[in-house]
Design a protein around this motif. Structure first.
Motif, PDB file in Angstrom:
ATOM      1  N   VAL A  43      22.030  -3.364   1.774  1.00  8.68           N
ATOM      2  CA  VAL A  43      22.274  -3.871   3.129  1.00  8.68           C
ATOM      3  C   VAL A  43      22.240  -5.400   3.125  1.00  8.68           C
ATOM      4  N   THR A  44      23.223  -6.002   3.752  1.00 13.51           N
ATOM      5  CA  THR A  44      23.272  -7.452   3.924  1.00 13.51           C
ATOM      6  C   THR A  44      22.856  -7.786   5.352  1.00 13.51           C
ATOM      7  N   ALA A  45      22.002  -8.799   5.500  1.00  8.50           N
ATOM      8  CA  ALA A  45      21.537  -9.224   6.825  1.00  8.50           C
ATOM      9  C   ALA A  45      21.782 -10.725   6.981  1.00  8.50           C
ATOM     10  N   PHE A  46      22.270 -11.112   8.156  1.00  5.47           N
ATOM     11  CA  PHE A  46      22.511 -12.524   8.459  1.00  5.47           C
ATOM     12  C   PHE A  46      22.499 -12.704   9.963  1.00  5.47           C
ATOM     13  N   SER A  47      22.480 -13.938  10.405  1.00 11.03           N
ATOM     14  CA  SER A  47      22.497 -14.219  11.846  1.00 11.03           C
ATOM     15  C   SER A  47      23.579 -15.237  12.153  1.00 11.03           C
ATOM     16  N   ASP A  48      23.888 -15.370  13.458  1.00 11.68           N
ATOM     17  CA  ASP A  48      24.838 -16.397  13.848  1.00 11.68           C
ATOM     18  C   ASP A  48      24.143 -17.758  13.771  1.00 11.68           C
ATOM     19  N   PHE A  49      24.856 -18.806  14.077  1.00 18.05           N
ATOM     20  CA  PHE A  49      24.339 -20.147  13.884  1.00 18.05           C
ATOM     21  C   PHE A  49      23.087 -20.456  14.697  1.00 18.05           C
ATOM     22  N   ASP A  50      22.933 -19.851  15.864  1.00 15.00           N
ATOM     23  CA  ASP A  50      21.762 -20.148  16.696  1.00 15.00           C
ATOM     24  C   ASP A  50      20.652 -19.111  16.563  1.00 15.00           C
TER      25      ASP A  50
END
Length: 85
Positions: free
Chosen positions: A33-40
């Motif tokens: 699983v890959t996890a990331f967030s938007d810029f804010d």
């Protein structure tokens, strides 16, 4: 298939992937699983090759997948991360 997942569970898995996963692009990768967030940081994303989860403001989330079996496998991956890390 009805998708109901506890918001605390989603956030907990996201944090476990960030803490224990390998850096991958703008996010981290752990147990498929890959996890990331938007810029804010207000919207987070978790995905494998067949399912995408978007979790955002006011604990609203959306799954994107083609087959129910893909979602079942994705949930198994999240539960394994929860149990193993």
């Amino acid at each position: 298939m009805k998708n109901e997942m506890d918001s605390k569970f989603i956030l907990s898995i996201f944090e476990k992937i960030r803490e224990n996963g390998e850096p991958k692009g703008e996010g981290h990768f752990l147990a498929g699983v890959t996890a990331f967030s938007d810029f804010d940081g207000y919207t987070i994303f978790m995905e494998d090759q067949l399912v995408k989860l978007r979790f955002g403001f006011h604990n609203q989330y959306h799954f994107d997948y083609e087959k129910d079996e893909h979602m079942v496998q994705f949930e198994k991956k999240l539960k394994a991360i929860d149990n193993d890390y």
